[in-house]
Design an enzyme around this catalytic site. Structure first.
Site, mmCIF file in Angstrom:
data_model
loop_
_atom_site.group_PDB
_atom_site.id
_atom_site.type_symbol
_atom_site.label_atom_id
_atom_site.label_comp_id
_atom_site.label_asym_id
_atom_site.label_seq_id
_atom_site.Cartn_x
_atom_site.Cartn_y
_atom_site.Cartn_z
ATOM 1 N N LYS A 1 0.824 -1.216 0.000
ATOM 2 C CA LYS A 1 0.000 0.000 0.000
ATOM 3 C C LYS A 1 0.848 1.252 0.000
ATOM 4 O O LYS A 1 0.451 2.277 0.514
ATOM 5 C CB LYS A 1 -0.909 -0.009 1.212
ATOM 6 N N GLU B 1 7.052 1.733 12.002
ATOM 7 C CA GLU B 1 6.619 2.650 10.944
ATOM 8 C C GLU B 1 5.320 3.348 11.282
ATOM 9 O O GLU B 1 5.111 4.512 10.933
ATOM 10 C CB GLU B 1 6.445 1.888 9.645
ATOM 11 N N HIS C 1 3.446 7.919 12.154
ATOM 12 C CA HIS C 1 2.186 8.633 11.919
ATOM 13 C C HIS C 1 1.654 9.314 13.169
ATOM 14 O O HIS C 1 0.639 10.009 13.115
ATOM 15 C CB HIS C 1 1.117 7.658 11.409
#
Lengths: 370, 370
Positions: free
Chosen positions: B164, B235, B239
């Site tokens: 993605k 990861e 965000h």
């Protein structure tokens, strides 16, 4: 994908709205439209604004002289949404009915009078990728016979209807060999239901390796459309406990009004006989017997009496059981839920057709294949 | 539709589960599978039971010698579901890692050792309709370079990945001319998200002529998979407010544990940079900026901390505004929601390919075209 050219047979409610909605979609060019009195063809693209303006409230209806058929009682197109009718006898037309030589599409400067509107479209069909059949409901085999006429003319392209009659699917299947030979991809029932909602079921099924149950539940508010939809309401009554198609057909208008009054205008339907089951089985999603369709029709309000939902229960590959759900906002009208999906399936079917997949398909078969 | 033959590159978690799930699907025949040490090819169809049994807990990982790439930190495949990672550096592999000459597919009686597994599959690709790329995540352009190798060999067929990464889409676009020339239809991001959920958004958009907002919200419970997914969790941290890719990359394991503790194991993400937006824009559903992606990751429970939903708000042709919603049952695992859709899109892409539609597609573009 290249631009898709399409024709609309019938400029009643669904036909007109299809032209209307297509203006908002990319890559769709309407090149032909017809009603019983006339035909408009422009391979560069019809002027939809002019056509809709010229024919507003001026819809030709009555016997389709080109087909020689006798129309059933004209009702309206809500039959294509929400499952509000088993749909035998429901029409894809609707709108204000007018008759006479100047009625309908000939009132548009693009329209030409004709005695054989469908034949006129067939004559031009080499340059038409897809044809949406938005014709008034006539006899049960009316749509299949139209398909046959396209096949007789060796049409290579897509035909789409927005009806939901299980019976029609069988009649199309009977003609599949001729359709395949001609190069026709026929998508039946591509409106709100079975179309939109079986598509949602096919999508929701993606989590599962085995689907155990699909529950389709619709709501339709029909206050302002009631007068135009009496025929469909009559058919819906056939789904109520204690009624069937025959008894409903024999009821007087007064008896129907009494029944509607008795229910305060709100009719609830359970276990409707509906094409959704057949179409989901055809698409390999589940067995027809695992699909239930029901809903609520309120003829005294335009608000939906219940929310339209699709619930798919299944077993995942790792042994869990779950229910995925799809829910339409009550603010989305039946018309919106018919015409958007119909054009979506039309475009998808053009791809199928170009891939050489001919024959009869349900909407869920046009989805990614699971 | 004819039977579809397919190959799986990579037999980590997603590759193995793809073979597993395909057993439950009609019309899909796995004919090739490879990992870094070996390849199994049988054009009559692999014996999937034997292959899965022989390789269980015995997965070859490490540098892919055929490609000459250096792997990033192996994490796991939950990156392909639920939006739990921006996915730079996440792997499509997973499972128990083993190394050495006897590891992986060569342990199956169908496996043959090879120094060039991908080239071996490419050599047989004339008889393979579609290839699922379930390879460990290596460099950013690893998947695009694999696609290039298939194009160099004039492969005519489908390539599907379940990643993605927005970045990869651009890299594939850069190679689109070569893909088109070869006859390749490449579907990127065909797992749970963007795949499943953008497909749901495309479907839900059917009521509307203009989509104003798409909200994708996911839940992932990752207690038992936590150890295998540390890289992806790292990861995801990028965000969180106050972090970015660089700061997250530089954190020590201890710092990450402290952060996870601080949040009691539950990390909530808002406004993630995610390929869903790009792919929905490509599919003509809405502008990328109208898409928001977020979710909740719980590393201390396998229960989903929140329900995965897609909400599409739009305007109907008749001027109403509404929000249609799609909701996945919490019991459907991320794995179920990756592999079912991936195979669905793979089959749909084969149709596209046969129709002569080559190039790079997102999953929502493979849905009926609206």
């Amino acid at each position: 994908m290249d631009d898709t050219t399409f024709a609309v047979l019938g400029t009643g409610g669904i036909g007109r709205r299809t032209l209307d909605v297509a203006r908002h979609k990319d890559g769709l060019t309407p090149v032909a439209a017809c009603d019983r009195n006339g035909v408009a063809i422009d391979h560069q693209g019809l002027d939809v604004d002019e056509l809709l303006d010229a024919t507003e409230g001026n819809i030709a209806s009555g016997p389709d002289e080109a087909s020689g058929d006798t129309p059933a009682t004209p009702t309206s197109d809500y039959a294509s949404d929400g499952g509000a009718a088993a749909a035998e006898g429901a029409t894809a037309g609707g709108g204000v009915k007018q008759a006479g030589e100047g009625a309908g599409i000939v009132a548009s400067e693009q329209g030409e009078p004709t005695d054989a509107p469908i034949d006129d479209v067939i004559a031009e069909s080499d340059a038409i990728d897809a044809v949406l059949l938005a014709l008034p409901n006539l006899e049960h085999d009316f749509i299949p016979r139209i398909a046959e006429r396209f096949a007789d003319a060796s049409y290579e392209g897509v035909l789409v209807d927005v009806l939901k009659r299980s019976r029609v699917i069988g009649m199309l299947d009977d003609r599949e060999e001729a359709l395949v030979e001609s190069g026709i991809t026929f998508v039946c029932g591509a409106g709100a239901t079975p179309g939109f909602l079986t598509g949602a079921a096919a999508l929701a099924a993606q989590s599962f390796v085995e689907v155990e149950e699909v529950k389709i539940w619709w709501g339709v508010g029909l206050k302002s459309g009631y007068e135009d939809n009496r025929g469909t309401v009559r058919e819906d009554i056939a789904h109520l406990d204690g009624y069937d198609v025959e008894t409903a057909r024999e009821m007087s208008e007064g008896e129907i009004e009494a029944l509607v009054d008795e229910h305060d205008g709100v009719l609830e339907f359970r276990d409707m006989e509906h094409a959704d089951d057949v179409l989901l089985e055809r698409a390999g999603i589940c067995d027809a017997e695992d699909v239930t369709v029901g809903g609520v029709l309120d003829v005294r309000s335009d608000e939906k009496p219940t929310t339209t939902t699709v619930r798919v229960t299944g077993r995942t590959f790792d042994g869990e059981r779950g229910t995925n759900a799809f829910e339409l906002d009550d603010a989305t009208s039946m018309e919106a839920n018919v015409n958007g999906p119909a054009l979506g399936y039309l475009k998808a079917a053009v791809l199928r057709n170009r891939a050489g997949d001919y024959g009869v398909y349900g909407p869920a078969e046009i989805m990614p294949s699971f």
